[in-house]
Design an enzyme around this catalytic site. Structure first.
Site, PDB file in Angstrom:
ATOM      1  CB  SER A   7      -0.817   0.007   1.647  1.00 22.43           C
ATOM      2  OG  SER A   7      -1.268   1.306   1.303  1.00 22.43           O
ATOM      3  CG  HIS A  31      -3.784  -1.073  -2.006  1.00 20.67           C
ATOM      4  ND1 HIS A  31      -4.927  -2.254  -2.298  1.00 20.67           N
ATOM      5  CD2 HIS A  31      -4.353  -0.793  -0.729  1.00 20.67           C
ATOM      6  CE1 HIS A  31      -6.021  -2.245  -2.013  1.00 20.67           C
ATOM      7  NE2 HIS A  31      -5.308  -0.671  -0.514  1.00 20.67           N
ATOM      8  CG  ASP A  33      -5.132   2.447   1.135  1.00 24.12           C
ATOM      9  OD1 ASP A  33      -6.174   1.625   0.129  1.00 24.12           O
ATOM     10  OD2 ASP A  33      -3.978   1.764   1.347  1.00 24.12           O
ATOM     11  CG  MET A  35      -7.896   6.914   2.299  1.00 24.46           C
ATOM     12  SD  MET A  35      -7.912   7.137   3.793  1.00 24.46           S
ATOM     13  CE  MET A  35      -6.505   5.059   3.531  1.00 24.46           C
ATOM     14  CG  HIS A  64      -9.458  -0.352  -0.847  1.00 25.64           C
ATOM     15  ND1 HIS A  64      -8.213  -0.405   0.266  1.00 25.64           N
ATOM     16  CD2 HIS A  64     -10.590  -0.001  -1.052  1.00 25.64           C
ATOM     17  CE1 HIS A  64      -9.660  -0.505   0.925  1.00 25.64           C
ATOM     18  NE2 HIS A  64     -11.004  -0.305   0.838  1.00 25.64           N
ATOM     19  CG  MET A  66     -11.914   2.898   1.254  1.00 26.04           C
ATOM     20  SD  MET A  66      -9.887   3.323   2.755  1.00 26.04           S
ATOM     21  CE  MET A  66      -8.427   3.188   1.146  1.00 26.04           C
ATOM     22  CG  MET A 139     -12.015  -3.128   4.652  1.00 26.34           C
ATOM     23  SD  MET A 139      -9.953  -2.496   3.726  1.00 26.34           S
ATOM     24  CE  MET A 139      -9.304  -1.517   5.409  1.00 26.34           C
ATOM     25  CG  ASP A 186      -6.572  -3.177   2.428  1.00 20.52           C
ATOM     26  OD1 ASP A 186      -4.952  -2.819   3.207  1.00 20.52           O
ATOM     27  OD2 ASP A 186      -6.804  -2.087   1.853  1.00 20.52           O
TER      28      ASP A 186
HETATM   29  C1  DX5 Z   1      -6.482   1.462   5.303  1.00 17.26           C
HETATM   30  C2  DX5 Z   1      -6.338   1.348   3.794  1.00 17.26           C
HETATM   31  C3  DX5 Z   1      -4.753  -0.114   4.009  1.00 17.26           C
HETATM   32  C4  DX5 Z   1      -3.985   0.288   4.601  1.00 17.26           C
HETATM   33  C5  DX5 Z   1      -2.564  -0.610   4.766  1.00 17.26           C
HETATM   34  O1  DX5 Z   1      -7.725   2.709   5.070  1.00 17.26           O
HETATM   35  O2  DX5 Z   1      -7.034   1.195   2.977  1.00 17.26           O
HETATM   36  O3  DX5 Z   1      -4.999  -0.159   2.704  1.00 17.26           O
HETATM   37  O4  DX5 Z   1      -3.283   1.269   4.012  1.00 17.26           O
HETATM   38  O5  DX5 Z   1      -1.556  -0.246   5.582  1.00 17.26           O
HETATM   39  P1  DX5 Z   1      -1.482  -0.919   6.656  1.00 17.26           P
HETATM   40  O6  DX5 Z   1      -0.897  -2.469   6.283  1.00 17.26           O
HETATM   41  O7  DX5 Z   1      -0.039   0.004   7.792  1.00 17.26           O
HETATM   42  O8  DX5 Z   1      -2.506  -1.719   7.870  1.00 17.26           O
HETATM   43 ZN    ZN Z   2      -6.324  -0.193   1.130  1.00 17.31          ZN
END
Ligand code: DX5
Ligand code: ZN
Length: 228
Positions: A7, A31, A33, A35, A64, A66, A139, A186
């Protein structure tokens, strides 16, 4: 074999080119993220940054989302170079019609499609979509931040998902071929007990941010995640 998706959330955003180079030869996907500060409390990055990431890696991008109303932004992420686009059942408050429309849109843009669910969400709610998707993202932390603790009840979701897949004559696998759905997990994943158990249970893709980017030896961290 288990695939690993580092990630980028745990990387240094001011040095993405170098951070991508660190994983290029060892990881299977990147990956990303996304947000929006509304679906989750935090704000990270959008399509322009995804486009820059795409220009700096040959690894497929595992995006991903969110965010609220993912449908509105799918085209931007597809154009930015996403290989796989995953959105949350919770983004549409489990509205089947909206979820199906969004799945169809992602497919029409020639991207693989993933559906994700939060730790508190019943895995059975994924059932109506299994035939139409390429991946389920379980998740194992509440989405919003990296560096959180793995939620143990996530293990049981893998077992339950395998049963749901079997009922529909689908297989779990990470080759992104028809008849196969990938099980991705994840959040809070580290090499050792957690990765071992996830390997044994039959997960297909592990996402890890902190465990990879905070590791002294990134290659070693990725290979221990892969091998359990
Ligand atoms: C959380 C994200 C994950 C996160 C994983 O909202 O979707 O992808 O970044 O990071 P670690 O491995 O540090 O939990
Ligand atoms: Zn993620």
């Amino acid at each position: 074999m288990m695939k690993v998706a580092p990630s980028i959330l745990a990387a240094d955003f001011a040095n993405l080119e170098a951070e991508l180079r660190k994983i290029e030869d060892f990881a299977d996907l990147v990956h990303v993220d996304v947000m929006d500060g509304s679906f989750v409390p935090n704000i990270t990055i959008g399509a322009p940054v995804v486009q820059s990431i795409k220009r700096n890696t040959n690894l497929p991008l595992d995006v991903h989302l969110m965010i609220e109303n993912p449908h509105k932004h799918i085209e931007d992420f597809a154009k930015a170079g996403a290989y796989l686009i995953t959105f949350h059942l919770e983004s549409y408050a489990f509205d089947e019609l909206k979820i199906k429309e969004t799945i169809a849109l992602i497919k029409s843009l020639n991207c693989k499609v993933g559906l994700s669910l939060n730790p508190a969400t019943d895995i059975a709610l994924i059932e109506p979509y299994l035939k139409d998707i390429d991946l389920v993202l379980i998740m194992s932390v509440n989405p919003g931040f990296g560096g959180q603790k793995f939620i143990e009840s996530s293990y049981e979701k893998i077992n339950q998902l395998l049963i749901l897949l079997e009922k529909q004559n689908l297989k779990a696998g990470n080759k992104f071929i028809s008849g196969e759905v990938a099980i991705e997990v994840d959040g809070g994943i580290y090499p050792g007990e957690i990765s071992k158990k996830l390997n044994q249970l039959g997960a297909n893709i592990l996402v890890a941010g902190s465990a990879i980017y905070r590791a002294e030896n990134i290659q070693e961290a990725i290979s221990s995640l892969r091998n359990g």
